[in-house]
Design a protein around this motif. Structure first.
Motif, short mmCIF file in Angstrom:
data_model
loop_
_atom_site.label_atom_id
_atom_site.label_comp_id
_atom_site.label_asym_id
_atom_site.label_seq_id
_atom_site.Cartn_x
_atom_site.Cartn_y
_atom_site.Cartn_z
N SER A 117 0.84 -1.21 0.00
CA SER A 117 0.00 0.00 0.00
C SER A 117 0.87 1.26 0.00
O SER A 117 0.51 2.27 -0.59
CB SER A 117 -0.97 -0.01 1.19
N LYS A 118 2.02 1.19 0.67
CA LYS A 118 2.93 2.35 0.66
C LYS A 118 3.57 2.52 -0.72
O LYS A 118 3.84 3.64 -1.15
CB LYS A 118 4.05 2.17 1.69
N SER B 206 0.02 8.88 -8.19
CA SER B 206 0.68 8.14 -7.13
C SER B 206 -0.15 8.17 -5.85
O SER B 206 0.20 7.53 -4.88
CB SER B 206 2.09 8.71 -6.87
N GLY B 207 -1.25 8.88 -5.88
CA GLY B 207 -2.09 8.96 -4.69
C GLY B 207 -1.69 10.15 -3.85
O GLY B 207 -0.51 10.48 -3.76
N VAL B 208 -2.63 10.80 -3.24
CA VAL B 208 -2.30 11.95 -2.41
C VAL B 208 -2.85 11.74 -1.01
O VAL B 208 -3.89 11.12 -0.82
CB VAL B 208 -2.81 13.26 -3.03
N SER B 209 -2.16 12.28 -0.08
CA SER B 209 -2.35 11.94 1.33
C SER B 209 -3.79 12.03 1.83
O SER B 209 -4.54 12.94 1.50
CB SER B 209 -1.51 12.85 2.19
N ASP B 210 -4.13 11.09 2.67
CA ASP B 210 -5.37 11.19 3.44
C ASP B 210 -5.09 11.61 4.87
O ASP B 210 -5.92 11.45 5.74
CB ASP B 210 -6.12 9.87 3.41
N ARG C 120 0.33 -5.86 -9.91
CA ARG C 120 0.00 -4.44 -9.84
C ARG C 120 0.82 -3.57 -10.80
O ARG C 120 0.28 -2.68 -11.44
CB ARG C 120 0.24 -3.93 -8.42
N ASP D 196 10.26 10.02 4.15
CA ASP D 196 8.87 10.47 4.27
C ASP D 196 8.17 9.87 5.48
O ASP D 196 7.27 10.49 6.04
CB ASP D 196 8.06 10.07 3.02
N ARG E 24 9.31 6.19 -5.33
CA ARG E 24 8.92 5.62 -4.03
C ARG E 24 9.90 4.52 -3.61
O ARG E 24 10.17 3.62 -4.41
CB ARG E 24 7.51 5.02 -4.12
N VAL E 25 10.40 4.63 -2.39
CA VAL E 25 11.34 3.64 -1.86
C VAL E 25 10.81 3.16 -0.52
O VAL E 25 10.50 3.98 0.35
CB VAL E 25 12.74 4.26 -1.66
N ALA F 267 10.08 4.59 4.66
CA ALA F 267 9.61 4.89 3.31
C ALA F 267 9.93 6.32 2.92
O ALA F 267 10.03 7.22 3.75
CB ALA F 267 8.09 4.68 3.23
N GLY F 268 10.12 6.51 1.64
CA GLY F 268 10.40 7.84 1.13
C GLY F 268 10.48 7.80 -0.36
O GLY F 268 9.92 6.92 -1.00
#
Lengths: 202, 202, 202, 202
Positions: free
Chosen positions: A28-29, A197-201, A55, A151, A126-127, A180-181
């Motif tokens: 998910s990350k 890439s999706g934005v924060s909730d 995916r 991150d 994304r790492v 993660a970052g």
């Protein structure tokens, strides 16, 4: 109680697969989409490889131990991953790392600083790194921070119920650290990229 | 540290969304595929609805509070879920539950025994319930067990790092219980079905 | 890494002793002083008995299994508890419970409702119960609440480090629920009593 | 639910006291007896100081901030610690550390390497350090290991129940790392010493 299944892993590597719950959070990350080239360092049992292949558009899995790479190959073959474009590479990272990864997963800590350097150089978006040992987790966070790509740090723990005298007792997995970052964070990604890439909730 | 993002939830429901990590684990247990009709009881913020809409062929989300259903609708609109077939229903389950669900998620405990009864009657393949309160978790496990549909109980806890004086301190989410099972387990599903829904890595 | 020691338990009961960390927390909640008569239901290995004997003026330990009571006796003899007044009783509570307990510990859930009834009738000041199973924990909390003696519910988890390839990996104990309260709470205890039993640092 | 009390802390230091459960475990690892000189680095609110004063023959509490030392003093005065021999020292360790400590507690990480050096030089039998930050915990374990005094690493987490709609929801404390060891371990302590400080139940 049989646990609810996800993927088939008929073949075994000594190190054991990333636990299903940690894998779910890790994926998910990573936020993989068909547009992504996903690169994995230390594919081992292949559990993450299989889920990523369902995916991401492209998967490159590195594994330094040939017998483990063979386990990855066999477990991959035992699961339906459609017509995923998966390349298995016998190499010890940072050797063999492609230069066009969008998302990178480090399942172990071997050479992780050099792998992170490569991620920064090649601007990996994304790492995510999973760590189980305390001192290594501390050094991993410092390595992400020093490279300006930190991150998120999280610790996860799952406990699994089993029936004992008619009620539910628990068996706990060990806690896992997730660091993660991403090198691409401050690269001026527009709204569309952010959405992809999706934005924060948060 | 900004946390790694997943979905947009610009609109707020009072109860707060299922936490991203719990959502990731929940969705991995549900194992949704395009062949699935996913039904959700208590859609609330819509966080699970959105992620399910990206995986399942069809989604029916029930919510008894109209203002919450409106939040679900708005948050759904704020995310790209492709051309997903999503139906939002203002109803208090078991009222309004469809009879052809393949996977069912209970985000809350309201009327859960009647909802489980309906899941058994309509042979729902996978049922996952999230519970945060102790006594309710105990009763939920008993309700799954009494109906012969209990497969798994897990407790999950995530702690989130934040920077404190140059190093990483943690803030812990509260532990969440996840109860999972399915009415369809012993229905003689063939190998193909098993593969489609995934087979155990235990 | 050898763990830091506390007491000797050369003799083994099948159920295993309360883990040292849970024991430490349990004893801190019991707040035993030389003025206290401490009563234990299910002495088993005797780990709690020994530590209580070092703190309370008087200890009564009940154990329904004679062979376990023998283990309690032997482990007690293997530790220096001074000239503590300890009575070991072969009985299944509520049978054999004294009427003048100040603090009561339930190490297991057998007959717990009847034991709690006796605690209420005899006005026991502090009652602590350890539970590992989910459904039982839920029922225990309800039983304390129904009797008007619920003060605290907590869940504890300890993870123990071991050296793995030069760094520290963790092995987690299972989570334990601790339910605590006391019949004597609303008995109009004056300041002095409050001080004797300790007053909140909340 | 009011939590079961232990000590009075009417006066507040900004950093907040060590949580009661962590304190209980910490004190159990320290294994204080009337024969011990206990030394504390960073007494702060005084919570550990007070409990140690009830167990050890002699307590020396160091605190570099005068206003915090004043809080320690006031809280100490608000609790019955008998005729304990407690000395409060305004100093930043390793300055001001006595040379005859039997047990040492580091409540914070300031100058911890120099404090551990002093502990090794003066042969302190038991050393316990509490750490909340990840990178610092990793470095603390390495510092204990490098000095040959590492016995135990543990992580501990408590969640506290509160009533929500008639059942128990939990609020989690953050996880705490506990690092423990002692310079005196391999000093050929005879059976009697071993018994005095307690011998493992592992």
């Amino acid at each position: 109680m049989p646990r609810i299944p996800s993927i088939r892993l008929p073949h075994d590597a000594k190190a054991g697969p990333t636990k299903p719950e940690v894998r779910a959070v890790t994926l998910s990350k990573l936020g993989l989409t068909p547009a992504d080239h996903f690169v994995e360092v230390g594919s081992c049992t292949g559990a993450v490889t299989i889920e990523a292949a369902r995916r991401a558009g492209r998967v490159t899995a590195l594994e330094r131990k040939p017998e483990r790479l063979e386990v990855t190959r066999k477990n991959l073959a035992a699961n339906d991953v459609g017509d995923a474009d998966v390349e298995l590479v016998a190499a010890e990272a940072p050797e063999g790392l492609p230069d066009d990864a969008d998302a990178l997963f480090l399942g172990g800590s071997r050479n992780f600083e050099a792998v992170l350097d490569h991620a920064v150089e090649t601007d990996v978006d994304r790492v995510v790194m999973n760590v189980s040992r305390l001192e290594v987790a501390g050094r991993a966070v410092e390595a992400f921070r020093d490279r300006g790509i930190l991150d998120e740090v999280a610790q996860f723990q799952a406990s699994h119920g089993y029936e004992l005298a008619g009620a539910t007792s628990f068996d706990s997995d060990n806690p896992v650290y997730l660091v993660a970052g991403g090198a691409g964070d401050d690269e001026g990604s527009g709204d569309e990229d952010a959405e992809a890439s999706g934005v924060s909730d948060a």
